[in-house]
Write a protein that holds these residues in place. Structure first.
Motif, PDB file in Angstrom:
ATOM      1  N   ARG A  74      76.630  43.253  73.884  1.00 31.58           N
ATOM      2  CA  ARG A  74      77.732  42.809  73.771  1.00 31.58           C
ATOM      3  C   ARG A  74      78.735  42.996  75.200  1.00 31.58           C
ATOM      4  O   ARG A  74      78.658  44.019  74.705  1.00 31.58           O
ATOM      5  CB  ARG A  74      78.682  41.707  73.149  1.00 31.58           C
ATOM      6  CG  ARG A  74      79.359  43.252  72.040  1.00 31.58           C
ATOM      7  CD  ARG A  74      79.787  42.365  71.367  1.00 31.58           C
ATOM      8  NE  ARG A  74      80.721  42.756  70.080  1.00 31.58           N
ATOM      9  CZ  ARG A  74      80.688  43.637  69.414  1.00 31.58           C
ATOM     10  NH1 ARG A  74      78.697  44.110  69.689  1.00 31.58           N
ATOM     11  NH2 ARG A  74      80.994  44.682  68.859  1.00 31.58           N
ATOM     12  N   VAL A 111      77.809  47.915  72.971  1.00 34.54           N
ATOM     13  CA  VAL A 111      78.843  47.088  73.618  1.00 34.54           C
ATOM     14  C   VAL A 111      78.907  48.145  74.586  1.00 34.54           C
ATOM     15  O   VAL A 111      78.871  48.828  74.409  1.00 34.54           O
ATOM     16  CB  VAL A 111      79.779  47.453  72.711  1.00 34.54           C
ATOM     17  CG1 VAL A 111      80.775  46.750  73.053  1.00 34.54           C
ATOM     18  CG2 VAL A 111      79.302  46.941  71.534  1.00 34.54           C
ATOM     19  N   VAL A 158      81.253  34.233  75.816  1.00 36.24           N
ATOM     20  CA  VAL A 158      80.924  33.582  75.345  1.00 36.24           C
ATOM     21  C   VAL A 158      82.538  33.159  75.223  1.00 36.24           C
ATOM     22  O   VAL A 158      83.305  32.639  74.382  1.00 36.24           O
ATOM     23  CB  VAL A 158      81.374  34.547  73.463  1.00 36.24           C
ATOM     24  CG1 VAL A 158      81.796  34.152  72.913  1.00 36.24           C
ATOM     25  CG2 VAL A 158      79.358  35.411  74.091  1.00 36.24           C
ATOM     26  N   THR A 204      84.048  38.464  77.848  1.00 34.60           N
ATOM     27  CA  THR A 204      83.399  38.641  76.717  1.00 34.60           C
ATOM     28  C   THR A 204      82.025  37.731  76.657  1.00 34.60           C
ATOM     29  O   THR A 204      82.031  36.843  76.999  1.00 34.60           O
ATOM     30  CB  THR A 204      83.656  38.592  74.911  1.00 34.60           C
ATOM     31  OG1 THR A 204      85.373  39.177  74.873  1.00 34.60           O
ATOM     32  CG2 THR A 204      82.943  39.328  74.261  1.00 34.60           C
ATOM     33  N   ALA A 205      81.309  38.761  77.061  1.00 32.91           N
ATOM     34  CA  ALA A 205      79.660  38.039  77.313  1.00 32.91           C
ATOM     35  C   ALA A 205      78.901  38.174  76.330  1.00 32.91           C
ATOM     36  O   ALA A 205      78.850  39.680  75.672  1.00 32.91           O
ATOM     37  CB  ALA A 205      79.797  37.928  78.329  1.00 32.91           C
ATOM     38  N   LYS A 206      77.471  37.799  76.048  1.00 36.17           N
ATOM     39  CA  LYS A 206      76.834  38.361  75.073  1.00 36.17           C
ATOM     40  C   LYS A 206      75.322  38.712  76.326  1.00 36.17           C
ATOM     41  O   LYS A 206      74.682  37.430  76.959  1.00 36.17           O
ATOM     42  CB  LYS A 206      76.764  37.108  73.910  1.00 36.17           C
ATOM     43  CG  LYS A 206      75.507  38.133  73.747  1.00 36.17           C
ATOM     44  CD  LYS A 206      75.779  36.944  71.899  1.00 36.17           C
ATOM     45  CE  LYS A 206      74.998  37.782  70.892  1.00 36.17           C
ATOM     46  NZ  LYS A 206      75.141  37.016  69.232  1.00 36.17           N
ATOM     47  N   LYS A 207      74.369  39.202  75.896  1.00 38.40           N
ATOM     48  CA  LYS A 207      72.955  39.116  76.222  1.00 38.40           C
ATOM     49  C   LYS A 207      71.998  38.702  75.007  1.00 38.40           C
ATOM     50  O   LYS A 207      71.923  38.768  73.499  1.00 38.40           O
ATOM     51  CB  LYS A 207      72.634  40.390  76.610  1.00 38.40           C
ATOM     52  CG  LYS A 207      71.477  40.731  76.680  1.00 38.40           C
ATOM     53  CD  LYS A 207      70.304  42.156  77.128  1.00 38.40           C
ATOM     54  CE  LYS A 207      69.430  41.786  77.504  1.00 38.40           C
ATOM     55  NZ  LYS A 207      68.892  43.374  78.390  1.00 38.40           N
ATOM     56  N   SER A 227      82.440  43.438  76.739  1.00 35.88           N
ATOM     57  CA  SER A 227      83.973  43.306  77.077  1.00 35.88           C
ATOM     58  C   SER A 227      84.863  43.559  77.994  1.00 35.88           C
ATOM     59  O   SER A 227      84.889  45.022  78.556  1.00 35.88           O
ATOM     60  CB  SER A 227      84.392  43.521  75.195  1.00 35.88           C
ATOM     61  OG  SER A 227      84.529  42.810  73.827  1.00 35.88           O
ATOM     62  N   LEU A 273      73.973  36.575  81.602  1.00 42.46           N
ATOM     63  CA  LEU A 273      74.979  36.702  80.304  1.00 42.46           C
ATOM     64  C   LEU A 273      75.058  35.817  79.630  1.00 42.46           C
ATOM     65  O   LEU A 273      75.168  33.967  81.126  1.00 42.46           O
ATOM     66  CB  LEU A 273      76.152  38.128  80.275  1.00 42.46           C
ATOM     67  CG  LEU A 273      75.095  39.055  80.804  1.00 42.46           C
ATOM     68  CD1 LEU A 273      75.687  40.313  81.003  1.00 42.46           C
ATOM     69  CD2 LEU A 273      74.005  40.163  78.737  1.00 42.46           C
TER      70      LEU A 273
END
Length: 280
Positions: free
Chosen positions: A185, A156, A233, A276-279, A187, A230
């Motif tokens: 992720r 994170v 979310v 908030t994003a995610k790989k 944030s 990325l």
């Protein structure tokens, strides 16, 4: 020639920010909005952003300098055992709160480009160990555009009102993608623009140090995140915080207001943004 000029400009901006935040660290007193804020305490700012008293109680003296514009720890939903990276860690505020959440099986690394801030955070670590019984934090000197972190080693990434200080935000997002593990992720709480700032505000050094002049439009932030690979979310605005800062008579926002068109306020231009994003 243009590339050389851009590199020179970026270096100058970094040095302005490095010097300003070095002075904040040396003063050893709380500030908000990156400017000394009179009777508004750093704890008051933190509680208005949703930090709990239980979280603040385990912080070493001086770790909370009121430099937040959001609560990335809360939106990150940290889990025990995770490895967390805080970009622009300052005195260790979000690092120490995160360390409690990930526990002894986890680890939190704070990166800051200001030597005085890193020194302050490392001194605070001794107090944190005594208060919490945890030995799971470390602080590294480095620029967020060139993180001293191995590829795919972080679960994170968090950051609190820092990316806007970078003269190369797209590179910061690429670095975030590089260090995240697959499925990791990020944030981030930061400032973003609802519409372009007047030229007088953008040219203000004080506004730069307070993140305002470096802010970009929300859509630009989205594009940089997507370009880094990325997946977003969640993305939420909180313009109320900016209006609150204005009513607290924070010197930065008072100064900015002088340069705005009549009948307008900072909250008409700037919002606090939680992303908030995610790989994948």
């Amino acid at each position: 020639m243009n590339n050389q000029k851009n590199s020179s400009d970026n270096y100058d901006l970094r040095e302005i920010v490095r010097k300003a935040y070095g002075e904040v660290a040396q003063q050893d007193k709380s500030c908000c909005g990156s400017s000394c804020c009179g009777n508004t305490s750093a704890e008051f700012v933190a509680t208005n952003l949703g930090y709990q008293q239980e979280e603040l109680s385990i912080l070493p003296d001086g770790a909370n300098m009121g430099l937040s514009c959001g609560n990335p720890v809360a939106i990150a939903l940290l889990q025990p055992g995770e490895v967390v990276l805080d970009l622009g860690a300052g005195g260790g505020f979000d690092v120490f709160i995160s360390a409690k959440k990930v526990g002894s099986a986890g680890r939190v690394i704070g990166v800051d480009m200001t030597p005085d801030m890193v020194d302050k955070a490392r001194r605070n670590t001794l107090s944190f160990k005594a208060l919490s019984g945890l030995d799971n934090v470390e602080f590294r000197l480095g620029e967020i555009e060139h993180l001293p972190i191995a590829d795919e080693s972080i679960d994170v990434v968090i950051s609190n009102c820092v990316i806007n200080l970078s003269p190369d935000k797209a590179q910061v997002w690429r670095e975030i993608a590089r260090v995240l593990k697959p499925g990791g992720r990020v944030s981030v709480s930061d400032l973003a623009l609802l519409k372009p700032l007047p030229e007088a505000v953008r040219e203000s050094v004080r506004a730069l140090v307070g993140c305002i002049a470096g802010a970009v439009l929300i859509e630009e932030t989205r594009e940089m995140i997507h370009s880094a690979g990325l997946f977003i979310v969640d993305c939420k605005m909180n313009s109320d915080f900016i209006d609150q800062m204005s009513t607290w008579s924070d010197p930065l926002y008072v100064e900015i207001s002088k340069h705005l068109p009549p009948e307008t306020k900072p909250g008409d231009y700037v919002t606090s943004l939680n992303v908030t994003a995610k790989k994948l």
